[in-house]
Design a protein around this motif. Structure first.
Motif, PDB file in Angstrom:
ATOM      1  N   GLY A  60       1.345  10.155   5.180  1.00  0.00           N
ATOM      2  CA  GLY A  60       2.721   9.770   4.891  1.00  0.00           C
ATOM      3  C   GLY A  60       3.601   9.689   6.114  1.00  0.00           C
ATOM      4  O   GLY A  60       4.813   9.487   5.998  1.00  0.00           O
ATOM      5  N   GLU A  61       3.009   9.809   7.299  1.00  0.00           N
ATOM      6  CA  GLU A  61       3.787   9.751   8.538  1.00  0.00           C
ATOM      7  C   GLU A  61       4.092   8.301   8.903  1.00  0.00           C
ATOM      8  O   GLU A  61       3.232   7.428   8.831  1.00  0.00           O
ATOM      9  CB  GLU A  61       3.004  10.412   9.670  1.00  0.00           C
ATOM     10  N   ASP A  62       5.337   8.051   9.297  1.00  0.00           N
ATOM     11  CA  ASP A  62       5.749   6.720   9.741  1.00  0.00           C
ATOM     12  C   ASP A  62       5.088   6.433  11.081  1.00  0.00           C
ATOM     13  O   ASP A  62       5.341   7.117  12.078  1.00  0.00           O
ATOM     14  CB  ASP A  62       7.272   6.671   9.864  1.00  0.00           C
ATOM     15  N   ILE A 108       8.267  -2.639  -1.405  1.00  0.00           N
ATOM     16  CA  ILE A 108       7.781  -2.905  -0.055  1.00  0.00           C
ATOM     17  C   ILE A 108       8.452  -2.000   0.972  1.00  0.00           C
ATOM     18  O   ILE A 108       8.387  -2.246   2.176  1.00  0.00           O
ATOM     19  CB  ILE A 108       7.994  -4.382   0.338  1.00  0.00           C
ATOM     20  N   GLN A 109       9.086  -0.929   0.493  1.00  0.00           N
ATOM     21  CA  GLN A 109       9.785  -0.045   1.420  1.00  0.00           C
ATOM     22  C   GLN A 109       8.811   0.620   2.385  1.00  0.00           C
ATOM     23  O   GLN A 109       9.124   0.822   3.563  1.00  0.00           O
ATOM     24  CB  GLN A 109      10.571   1.019   0.654  1.00  0.00           C
ATOM     25  N   GLN A 110       7.620   0.943   1.893  1.00  0.00           N
ATOM     26  CA  GLN A 110       6.587   1.533   2.740  1.00  0.00           C
ATOM     27  C   GLN A 110       5.247   0.893   2.421  1.00  0.00           C
ATOM     28  O   GLN A 110       4.977   0.516   1.273  1.00  0.00           O
ATOM     29  CB  GLN A 110       6.487   3.044   2.513  1.00  0.00           C
ATOM     30  N   ILE A 111       4.402   0.778   3.444  1.00  0.00           N
ATOM     31  CA  ILE A 111       3.038   0.297   3.280  1.00  0.00           C
ATOM     32  C   ILE A 111       2.100   1.332   3.896  1.00  0.00           C
ATOM     33  O   ILE A 111       2.269   1.707   5.063  1.00  0.00           O
ATOM     34  CB  ILE A 111       2.833  -1.074   3.954  1.00  0.00           C
ATOM     35  N   ARG A 112       1.157   1.781   3.109  1.00  0.00           N
ATOM     36  CA  ARG A 112       0.182   2.760   3.598  1.00  0.00           C
ATOM     37  C   ARG A 112      -1.076   2.030   4.062  1.00  0.00           C
ATOM     38  O   ARG A 112      -1.606   1.158   3.359  1.00  0.00           O
ATOM     39  CB  ARG A 112      -0.183   3.758   2.493  1.00  0.00           C
ATOM     40  N   ILE A 113      -1.550   2.366   5.267  1.00  0.00           N
ATOM     41  CA  ILE A 113      -2.779   1.773   5.793  1.00  0.00           C
ATOM     42  C   ILE A 113      -3.745   2.897   6.168  1.00  0.00           C
ATOM     43  O   ILE A 113      -3.333   4.041   6.374  1.00  0.00           O
ATOM     44  CB  ILE A 113      -2.499   0.873   7.013  1.00  0.00           C
ATOM     45  N   PRO A 114      -5.047   2.601   6.286  1.00  0.00           N
ATOM     46  CA  PRO A 114      -6.026   3.651   6.568  1.00  0.00           C
ATOM     47  C   PRO A 114      -6.092   4.059   8.034  1.00  0.00           C
ATOM     48  O   PRO A 114      -6.818   4.996   8.388  1.00  0.00           O
ATOM     49  CB  PRO A 114      -7.353   3.002   6.128  1.00  0.00           C
ATOM     50  N   GLU A 117      -3.918   8.096  14.005  1.00  0.00           N
ATOM     51  CA  GLU A 117      -4.102   8.373  15.427  1.00  0.00           C
ATOM     52  C   GLU A 117      -5.518   8.852  15.709  1.00  0.00           C
ATOM     53  O   GLU A 117      -6.106   8.551  16.752  1.00  0.00           O
ATOM     54  CB  GLU A 117      -3.089   9.423  15.895  1.00  0.00           C
ATOM     55  N   GLU A 118      -6.094   9.579  14.755  1.00  0.00           N
ATOM     56  CA  GLU A 118      -7.422  10.152  14.941  1.00  0.00           C
ATOM     57  C   GLU A 118      -8.536   9.109  14.821  1.00  0.00           C
ATOM     58  O   GLU A 118      -9.566   9.208  15.486  1.00  0.00           O
ATOM     59  CB  GLU A 118      -7.670  11.270  13.919  1.00  0.00           C
ATOM     60  N   ASN A 119      -8.346   8.084  13.966  1.00  0.00           N
ATOM     61  CA  ASN A 119      -9.462   7.150  13.744  1.00  0.00           C
ATOM     62  C   ASN A 119      -9.258   5.757  14.321  1.00  0.00           C
ATOM     63  O   ASN A 119     -10.139   4.909  14.204  1.00  0.00           O
ATOM     64  CB  ASN A 119      -9.787   7.043  12.242  1.00  0.00           C
TER      65      ASN A 119
END
Length: 246
Positions: A60-62, A108-114, A117-119
């Motif tokens: 959930g981090e921007d 469309i306020q937020q979009i989550r992607i896989p 920073e780690e991957n």
């Protein structure tokens, strides 16, 4: 034999001409019953997504912003290009993510992607060399990958920015305005937004999307005459239920 070949070629050309005319007439007929109601209720603005949508990771981090949307020529949304990781050790990175790996949060306020920073380092960089022009093909749009910010869309695909800003023309070759926005509905490009001030019509007007053969031109031809477009009312962005306003 030569006469038969010429006759066959003429018949084929005539058939293509009649088919094209029929398609154009169908598009004009669609405009006669065209309504903004479903666009207001179910559509979302690509330009609004560029300006306001946040990219978040699994926690959930921007982590970034939407830089572009990739479509097939028939209008299907294939994926997004996101700029992520400005505060990561690797700095700003552009990542292409297929649409089926994107999760839209609260409209469309937020979009989550896989990508995290780690991957992020696990995703292959697109292209074979630093100086190669990166061209994404239709076949490559189902894979998450690190890309350049100037990624070029290949055959049968295009980026939203390849169309936004193009001049729009009517049937009589009169310049009508320019494409100012794209409205997506149910995972497909539903409408082209035109700023028609160039033709003396202030405001924005939405028209059904029609694929064009060459997406690399600065021209979007609409199969309508002036009489048809004059029947369309101004589009009211305030009624677009998905619109983000901060």
């Amino acid at each position: 034999m030569k006469r038969i070949t010429i006759a066959t070629s003429c018949a084929t050309a005539l058939g293509l001409l009649m088919s094209t005319a029929a398609i154009a007439q169908d598009e004009v007929d669609v405009l006669s019953t065209w309504s903004y109601d479903t666009l207001y209720a179910e559509g979302w603005s690509v330009e609004n997504m560029f300006d306001e949508t946040e990219i978040i990771d699994a926690s959930g981090e921007d982590v970034g912003d939407v830089e572009n949307v990739v479509f097939s020529n028939d209008g299907q949304v294939l994926g997004i290009i996101a700029q992520v990781g400005g505060f990561w050790d690797i700095g700003d990175t552009h990542v292409y993510v297929p649409w089926d790996e994107v999760t839209m949060q609260t409209g469309i306020q937020q979009i989550r992607i896989p990508v995290t920073e780690e991957n992020v380092s696990e995703y292959d960089a697109f292209g074979s060399g630093w100086f190669d022009e990166e061209v994404i093909s239709a076949e490559a749009t189902d894979t998450t990958q690190v890309v350049n910010d100037d990624l070029v869309a290949g055959q049968n695909v295009f980026k939203a920015t390849d169309l936004i800003g193009d001049y729009s023309y009517l049937q009589d070759n009169a310049r009508y305005g320019y494409v100012s926005d794209l409205i997506v509905q149910d995972g497909a490009l539903s409408a082209i937004m035109v700023d028609a001030r160039a033709s003396g019509r202030p405001g924005y007007f939405a028209y059904p999307y029609g694929p064009r053969a060459n997406m690399n031109t600065m021209r979007y031809d609409m199969p309508y005459g002036q009489e048809q477009v004059d029947t369309i009312e101004n589009f009211d962005y305030g009624q677009l239920e998905s619109r983000i306003s901060r």
